[in-house]
Design an enzyme around this catalytic site. Structure first.
Site, PDB file in Angstrom:
ATOM      1  N   ASP A  62       4.999  29.999  -8.441  1.00 35.50           N
ATOM      2  CA  ASP A  62       4.016  28.954  -8.142  1.00 35.50           C
ATOM      3  C   ASP A  62       3.152  29.395  -6.955  1.00 35.50           C
ATOM      4  OD1 ASP A  62       2.713  26.544  -7.949  1.00 35.50           O
ATOM      5  OD2 ASP A  62       4.446  25.368  -7.338  1.00 35.50           O
ATOM      6  N   LYS A  82      14.627  36.993  -3.627  1.00 35.20           N
ATOM      7  CA  LYS A  82      15.028  36.928  -2.221  1.00 35.20           C
ATOM      8  C   LYS A  82      16.522  37.216  -2.219  1.00 35.20           C
ATOM      9  CE  LYS A  82      13.968  35.956   2.093  1.00 35.20           C
ATOM     10  NZ  LYS A  82      13.198  36.866   2.939  1.00 35.20           N
ATOM     11  N   TYR A  94      12.872  23.627  -8.996  1.00 30.23           N
ATOM     12  CA  TYR A  94      12.077  22.443  -9.355  1.00 30.23           C
ATOM     13  C   TYR A  94      12.835  21.517 -10.316  1.00 30.23           C
ATOM     14  CZ  TYR A  94       7.951  24.682  -7.261  1.00 30.23           C
ATOM     15  OH  TYR A  94       7.070  25.267  -6.399  1.00 30.23           O
ATOM     16  N   ASP A 130      -0.856  31.390  -7.118  1.00 34.91           N
ATOM     17  CA  ASP A 130      -2.028  30.783  -6.467  1.00 34.91           C
ATOM     18  C   ASP A 130      -2.647  31.769  -5.478  1.00 34.91           C
ATOM     19  OD1 ASP A 130      -1.916  28.433  -7.828  1.00 34.91           O
ATOM     20  OD2 ASP A 130      -1.963  27.159  -6.040  1.00 34.91           O
ATOM     21  N   ASP A 161       8.788  37.526   0.486  1.00 36.94           N
ATOM     22  CA  ASP A 161       7.939  37.527   1.685  1.00 36.94           C
ATOM     23  C   ASP A 161       7.086  38.796   1.726  1.00 36.94           C
ATOM     24  OD1 ASP A 161      10.449  38.698   1.890  1.00 36.94           O
ATOM     25  OD2 ASP A 161      10.677  38.319   4.030  1.00 36.94           O
TER      26      ASP A 161
END
Ligand code: NAD
Length: 356
Positions: A247, A191, A140, A251, A223
């Site tokens: 992020d 990852k 980000y 959620d 994943d």
């Protein structure tokens, strides 16, 4: 010494829910909590008065406080403003200016609300996960970034995922500390099979485990973590991960509980200073109607007492009081189900104060 709390209600339901949290703090003050509260403007309401969503005065107030209690920012009224002065810039500015690199997002499902989840009650009842998300680095913020036009005229978008060892270390340290105070299990999500940056992430976390061997460490690809969160979420205690993975996963974890009005959050910097806020937004659709659920904000005060004000016993009292009002069957509209007692924002706040 008296600790300082900056109170920033923001916009929409922010005013209503923060007022209830302030009632709780005031009640604890009369029981010996030594704090001083100072209110400031942020978001759209700050823009209306000062022309900026993060006035210098608010920033100074935040910098000089031990902790910040934030309601929420945003609303229809400010949607057409230039992006540089939208209410959300106030929030991002606070995070950046205060260096709030560690975002703590608990996903707790009170057994009394197990029916609120879209998952089967036996999968989620009693769920208690803490997601520790890196908040100021990663893709980000990484440079270079942008959209460029290639020689053949085609446009190409690009972003950079970058983490320095020191950034990985400081967030991992926070996560080990939190795990130590909870179920002593930490799962680091990366990852590493595809991204070199998170291969380094994994190496650094493994290295840090040598000094934190009292906490059980595991690793999971993002994943699989997403899949496991939905399949068997109770296997997790604390999860630590990058900005973008955090992020998305936080959620997902929050929604396992089915009740956005119940979840608090904390964002901490290296000095232990923190900003505490509910995970939900300013809910303009219900603002001003005295029907918002104030419990996420009240539980954010509990996190503040635990992580910035060193008052864990007072934090426990708030969490027990919330448990107690749920046991009494009191529900705001968002968590209401048949045979429960529907209450307003202010009635819920008063009930928590009474249960303290
Ligand atoms: P939202 O979280 O405000 O609302 C989503 C839904 O949940 C709405 O139906 C709302 O009524 C309900 N809801 C939210 N909090 C509730 C509560 N405490 N009690 C009962 N119901 C509640 O998200 P949105 O609608 O996508 O965004 C509205 C505004 O909030 C936008 O301007 C957005 O940018 C902003 N926002 C701010 C923050 C923040 O300040 N941290 C976070 C998310 C969104």
């Amino acid at each position: 010494m008296t600790k300082k709390i900056a109170v920033l209600p923001g916009d929409g339901i922010g005013h209503e829910i923060v007022a209830e949290a302030v009632k709780v703090i005031t009640a604890l003050q009369s029981d010996g909590l030594d704090v001083e509260m100072n209110e400031g403007l942020v978001g759209g309401s700050a823009y209306d008065v000062t022309g900026t969503p993060l006035p210098e005065e608010t920033l100074t107030l935040a910098r000089e406080s031990d902790a910040i209690l934030l309601g929420a920012v945003g609303g229809y009224k400010w949607e057409s403003l230039d992006i540089s002065v939208r209410p959300e810039k106030g929030l991002l500015g606070l995070r950046k200016e205060l260096g709030l690199f560690a975002n703590l997002r608990p996903a707790i499902l009170y057994p009394q609300l197990a029916d609120a989840s879209t998952l089967k009650p036996e999968v989620v009842s009693g769920l208690d996960i803490m997601i520790v998300r890196e908040l100021t680095g990663g893709i980000y913020f990484g440079q270079p970034r942008g959209v460029r036009t290639l020689d053949n005229g085609e446009r190409e978008g690009y972003n950079t995922l970058v983490y320095r060892e020191s950034e990985i270390k400081r967030i991992t340290e926070v996560a080990f500390d939190i795990a130590r105070k909870r179920g002593k299990k930490l799962c680091s999500v990366d990852k590493a099979n595809v991204l070199e940056c998170t291969e380094l992430w994994r190496e650094v976390v493994i290295d840090m485990h040598k000094d934190n061997s009292d906490v059980e460490l595991s690793h999971m690809y993002v994943d699989n973590a997403a899949m496991q969160l939905v399949r068997a979420p109770k296997q997790f205690d604390v999860m630590v991960t990058t900005n973008m993975f955090g992020d998305i996963l936080s959620d997902c974890a929050a929604m396992l509980t089915g009740s956005i009005g119940m979840l608090p959050s904390a964002s901490l910097n290296e000095k232990g200073q923190g900003m505490y806020e509910p995970i939900h937004g300013s809910a303009p659709d219900i603002a001003g109607q005295n029907m918002a659920n104030p419990l996420a904000t009240i539980l954010s005060v509990a996190m503040m007492l635990r992580y910035s004000l060193d008052e864990p016993a007072m934090a426990d009292r708030i969490e027990k009081a919330v448990d107690n009002v749920l046991d009494q069957g009191l529900r705001t509209a968002d968590i209401y189900s048949e045979s429960m007692k529907k209450v307003s924002t202010t009635e819920m706040g008063d009930a928590v104060v009474a249960a303290l």
